[in-house]
Design a protein around this motif. Structure first.
Motif, PDB file in Angstrom:
ATOM      1  N   GLN A 139       0.830  -1.205   0.000  1.00 58.58           N
ATOM      2  CA  GLN A 139       0.000   0.000   0.000  1.00 58.58           C
ATOM      3  C   GLN A 139       0.867   1.258   0.000  1.00 58.58           C
ATOM      4  O   GLN A 139       0.555   2.241  -0.678  1.00 58.58           O
ATOM      5  N   ALA A 140       1.940   1.243   0.777  1.00 63.92           N
ATOM      6  CA  ALA A 140       2.812   2.416   0.872  1.00 63.92           C
ATOM      7  C   ALA A 140       3.495   2.706  -0.468  1.00 63.92           C
ATOM      8  O   ALA A 140       3.579   3.864  -0.900  1.00 63.92           O
ATOM      9  N   TRP A 141       3.969   1.672  -1.149  1.00 66.27           N
ATOM     10  CA  TRP A 141       4.595   1.862  -2.464  1.00 66.27           C
ATOM     11  C   TRP A 141       3.566   2.316  -3.489  1.00 66.27           C
ATOM     12  O   TRP A 141       3.861   3.122  -4.371  1.00 66.27           O
ATOM     13  N   GLU A 142       2.350   1.804  -3.366  1.00 61.92           N
ATOM     14  CA  GLU A 142       1.267   2.228  -4.253  1.00 61.92           C
ATOM     15  C   GLU A 142       1.015   3.724  -4.078  1.00 61.92           C
ATOM     16  O   GLU A 142       0.879   4.460  -5.062  1.00 61.92           O
ATOM     17  N   ASP A 143       0.954   4.187  -2.830  1.00 62.21           N
ATOM     18  CA  ASP A 143       0.751   5.613  -2.560  1.00 62.21           C
ATOM     19  C   ASP A 143       1.828   6.456  -3.238  1.00 62.21           C
ATOM     20  O   ASP A 143       1.526   7.481  -3.872  1.00 62.21           O
ATOM     21  N   ARG A 144       3.066   6.043  -3.089  1.00 62.94           N
ATOM     22  CA  ARG A 144       4.177   6.842  -3.622  1.00 62.94           C
ATOM     23  C   ARG A 144       4.115   6.924  -5.141  1.00 62.94           C
ATOM     24  O   ARG A 144       4.327   7.990  -5.734  1.00 62.94           O
ATOM     25  N   ALA A 145       3.858   5.782  -5.776  1.00 67.96           N
ATOM     26  CA  ALA A 145       3.810   5.757  -7.242  1.00 67.96           C
ATOM     27  C   ALA A 145       2.630   6.583  -7.765  1.00 67.96           C
ATOM     28  O   ALA A 145       2.778   7.375  -8.711  1.00 67.96           O
ATOM     29  N   PHE A 146       1.464   6.414  -7.169  1.00 64.25           N
ATOM     30  CA  PHE A 146       0.297   7.153  -7.631  1.00 64.25           C
ATOM     31  C   PHE A 146       0.434   8.645  -7.358  1.00 64.25           C
ATOM     32  O   PHE A 146      -0.026   9.473  -8.154  1.00 64.25           O
ATOM     33  N   PHE A 147       1.043   9.004  -6.223  1.00 65.30           N
ATOM     34  CA  PHE A 147       1.233  10.423  -5.943  1.00 65.30           C
ATOM     35  C   PHE A 147       2.191  11.042  -6.958  1.00 65.30           C
ATOM     36  O   PHE A 147       2.015  12.193  -7.374  1.00 65.30           O
ATOM     37  N   LEU A 148       3.185  10.283  -7.382  1.00 65.17           N
ATOM     38  CA  LEU A 148       4.093  10.760  -8.417  1.00 65.17           C
ATOM     39  C   LEU A 148       3.317  11.040  -9.704  1.00 65.17           C
ATOM     40  O   LEU A 148       3.547  12.050 -10.371  1.00 65.17           O
ATOM     41  N   VAL A 149       2.384  10.156 -10.037  1.00 63.20           N
ATOM     42  CA  VAL A 149       1.527  10.385 -11.200  1.00 63.20           C
ATOM     43  C   VAL A 149       0.722  11.665 -11.013  1.00 63.20           C
ATOM     44  O   VAL A 149       0.612  12.496 -11.924  1.00 63.20           O
ATOM     45  N   ALA A 150       0.142  11.849  -9.818  1.00 58.40           N
ATOM     46  CA  ALA A 150      -0.679  13.036  -9.543  1.00 58.40           C
ATOM     47  C   ALA A 150       0.130  14.321  -9.714  1.00 58.40           C
ATOM     48  O   ALA A 150      -0.348  15.301 -10.315  1.00 58.40           O
ATOM     49  N   VAL A 151       1.362  14.330  -9.193  1.00 58.56           N
ATOM     50  CA  VAL A 151       2.219  15.517  -9.304  1.00 58.56           C
ATOM     51  C   VAL A 151       2.541  15.805 -10.763  1.00 58.56           C
ATOM     52  O   VAL A 151       2.468  16.954 -11.220  1.00 58.56           O
ATOM     53  N   MET A 152       2.873  14.762 -11.527  1.00 57.34           N
ATOM     54  CA  MET A 152       3.221  14.970 -12.930  1.00 57.34           C
ATOM     55  C   MET A 152       2.010  15.399 -13.752  1.00 57.34           C
ATOM     56  O   MET A 152       2.117  16.244 -14.640  1.00 57.34           O
ATOM     57  N   ARG A 153       0.832  14.831 -13.450  1.00 57.63           N
ATOM     58  CA  ARG A 153      -0.383  15.240 -14.161  1.00 57.63           C
ATOM     59  C   ARG A 153      -0.699  16.694 -13.870  1.00 57.63           C
ATOM     60  O   ARG A 153      -1.115  17.442 -14.759  1.00 57.63           O
ATOM     61  N   GLU A 154      -0.503  17.103 -12.615  1.00 55.63           N
ATOM     62  CA  GLU A 154      -0.725  18.499 -12.238  1.00 55.63           C
ATOM     63  C   GLU A 154       0.226  19.417 -12.986  1.00 55.63           C
ATOM     64  O   GLU A 154      -0.089  20.579 -13.265  1.00 55.63           O
ATOM     65  N   ALA A 155       1.411  18.883 -13.342  1.00 57.55           N
ATOM     66  CA  ALA A 155       2.420  19.662 -14.045  1.00 57.55           C
ATOM     67  C   ALA A 155       2.252  19.609 -15.561  1.00 57.55           C
ATOM     68  O   ALA A 155       3.086  20.123 -16.298  1.00 57.55           O
ATOM     69  N   ALA A 177       6.205   6.527 -13.386  1.00 57.76           N
ATOM     70  CA  ALA A 177       5.908   5.986 -12.058  1.00 57.76           C
ATOM     71  C   ALA A 177       6.238   4.502 -11.978  1.00 57.76           C
ATOM     72  O   ALA A 177       6.736   4.021 -10.950  1.00 57.76           O
ATOM     73  N   ALA A 178       5.965   3.767 -13.046  1.00 57.24           N
ATOM     74  CA  ALA A 178       6.298   2.343 -13.071  1.00 57.24           C
ATOM     75  C   ALA A 178       7.810   2.148 -12.988  1.00 57.24           C
ATOM     76  O   ALA A 178       8.301   1.271 -12.263  1.00 57.24           O
ATOM     77  N   ARG A 179       8.535   2.963 -13.728  1.00 54.76           N
ATOM     78  CA  ARG A 179      10.006   2.884 -13.703  1.00 54.76           C
ATOM     79  C   ARG A 179      10.531   3.239 -12.321  1.00 54.76           C
ATOM     80  O   ARG A 179      11.415   2.562 -11.782  1.00 54.76           O
ATOM     81  N   TRP A 180       9.983   4.292 -11.733  1.00 56.35           N
ATOM     82  CA  TRP A 180      10.422   4.729 -10.399  1.00 56.35           C
ATOM     83  C   TRP A 180      10.127   3.655  -9.357  1.00 56.35           C
ATOM     84  O   TRP A 180      10.971   3.336  -8.525  1.00 56.35           O
ATOM     85  N   ARG A 181       8.908   3.099  -9.391  1.00 56.35           N
ATOM     86  CA  ARG A 181       8.514   2.103  -8.385  1.00 56.35           C
ATOM     87  C   ARG A 181       9.392   0.869  -8.470  1.00 56.35           C
ATOM     88  O   ARG A 181       9.802   0.317  -7.445  1.00 56.35           O
ATOM     89  N   ASP A 182       9.699   0.427  -9.667  1.00 55.33           N
ATOM     90  CA  ASP A 182      10.562  -0.745  -9.834  1.00 55.33           C
ATOM     91  C   ASP A 182      11.980  -0.450  -9.351  1.00 55.33           C
ATOM     92  O   ASP A 182      12.602  -1.272  -8.681  1.00 55.33           O
ATOM     93  N   GLU A 183      12.469   0.739  -9.671  1.00 52.09           N
ATOM     94  CA  GLU A 183      13.843   1.118  -9.324  1.00 52.09           C
ATOM     95  C   GLU A 183      14.034   1.214  -7.812  1.00 52.09           C
ATOM     96  O   GLU A 183      14.966   0.645  -7.242  1.00 52.09           O
ATOM     97  N   PHE A 184      13.138   1.919  -7.138  1.00 52.25           N
ATOM     98  CA  PHE A 184      13.359   2.230  -5.727  1.00 52.25           C
ATOM     99  C   PHE A 184      12.814   1.177  -4.773  1.00 52.25           C
ATOM    100  O   PHE A 184      13.197   1.162  -3.603  1.00 52.25           O
ATOM    101  N   SER A 185      11.946   0.315  -5.251  1.00 51.64           N
ATOM    102  CA  SER A 185      11.538  -0.818  -4.408  1.00 51.64           C
ATOM    103  C   SER A 185      12.412  -2.034  -4.705  1.00 51.64           C
ATOM    104  O   SER A 185      12.180  -3.114  -4.170  1.00 51.64           O
ATOM    105  N   VAL A 186      13.436  -1.825  -5.554  1.00 50.96           N
ATOM    106  CA  VAL A 186      14.382  -2.881  -5.949  1.00 50.96           C
ATOM    107  C   VAL A 186      13.629  -4.103  -6.477  1.00 50.96           C
ATOM    108  O   VAL A 186      13.953  -5.245  -6.169  1.00 50.96           O
ATOM    109  N   GLY A 187      12.592  -3.841  -7.250  1.00 49.39           N
ATOM    110  CA  GLY A 187      11.838  -4.911  -7.884  1.00 49.39           C
ATOM    111  C   GLY A 187      10.872  -5.640  -6.978  1.00 49.39           C
ATOM    112  O   GLY A 187      10.167  -6.552  -7.432  1.00 49.39           O
TER     113      GLY A 187
END
Length: 228
Positions: free
Chosen positions: A122-138, A149-159
């Protein structure tokens, strides 16, 4: 699982059984208001002088969200997160916070409730989706934001908590509109950007577009196949 009067998903605010069940939105608002009401008046006056009252309100709302998650998911980990923000932001530990933390300890002693793996997902889901929200806002497209977000989530959760870009794009609206998931963060993000001048908003858009391209392109294995 029934929580305290203010918290239980199946209870009303006053605790009367003949009243309608409290909704997640009402639950989060009740927790937030309890925290804000417990802040000493002289401290609030200092915050207003420092123009920091809005930040305290946002932190109180996040604590309220985590408390609601605790009761809804029976997750001691979300009670931990709520208490962490209370201490870090110097918010009052209200009765709702104390009750949740005591109940969380009880769940751990009996080895009950949501496990750590479910909490981390759930915590990783929050981070990835919030990243999407920030980028969509931008101004970044839904497709590009989901790929990043998919690339970021895979990279920082080490898969460990990988999700396909197509899944992120499809599930993002559900997350953003769910009061127990992303509605609080999306609301706060919208409020923050509404207060910006046109120049500040242009700078934010440019900064977030650059941030969206920091990671290498999303590999084919993380793209998925978007089906509606």
């Amino acid at each position: 699982m029934k929580g305290p009067t203010l918290a239980g998903p199946s209870s009303s605010l006053s605790g009367h059984c003949n009243e309608p069940p409290i909704t997640p939105n009402e639950q989060i608002a009740a927790f937030r208001n309890e925290i804000l009401a417990a802040i000493p008046e002289e401290y609030i006056e200092r915050l207003e002088d420092q123009e920091a009252l809005a930040l305290v309100g946002r932190d109180a709302e996040i604590v309220a969200l985590y408390l609601s998650r605790f009761w809804h998911f029976e997750s001691p980990w979300w009670a931990d997160e709520a208490l962490r923000i209370v201490f870090a932001s110097k918010l009052p530990a209200t009765k709702a916070v104390e009750t949740a933390f005591g109940r969380a300890a009880d769940l751990r002693l009996r080895d009950k409730g949501q496990n750590k793996g479910q909490f981390l997902r759930q915590a990783w889901e929050d981070r990835a989706f919030f990243l999407v929200a920030v980028m969509r806002e931008a101004g970044v497209s839904a497709n590009e934001a989901s790929h990043q977000a998919a690339r970021w989530r895979d990279e920082f959760s080490v898969g460990a908590f990988t999700a396909k870009a197509s899944t992120i794009e499809k599930e993002f609206p559900k997350w953003a509109n769910d009061p127990l998931r992303g509605k609080v963060w999306c609301g706060q993000l919208s409020q923050e950007t509404e207060g910006l001048t046109p120049a500040q908003k242009a700078d934010l858009i440019q900064a977030n577009k650059l941030r969206a391209r920091i990671l290498p392109p999303c590999p084919d294995g993380l793209r998925g196949n978007r089906r509606d």
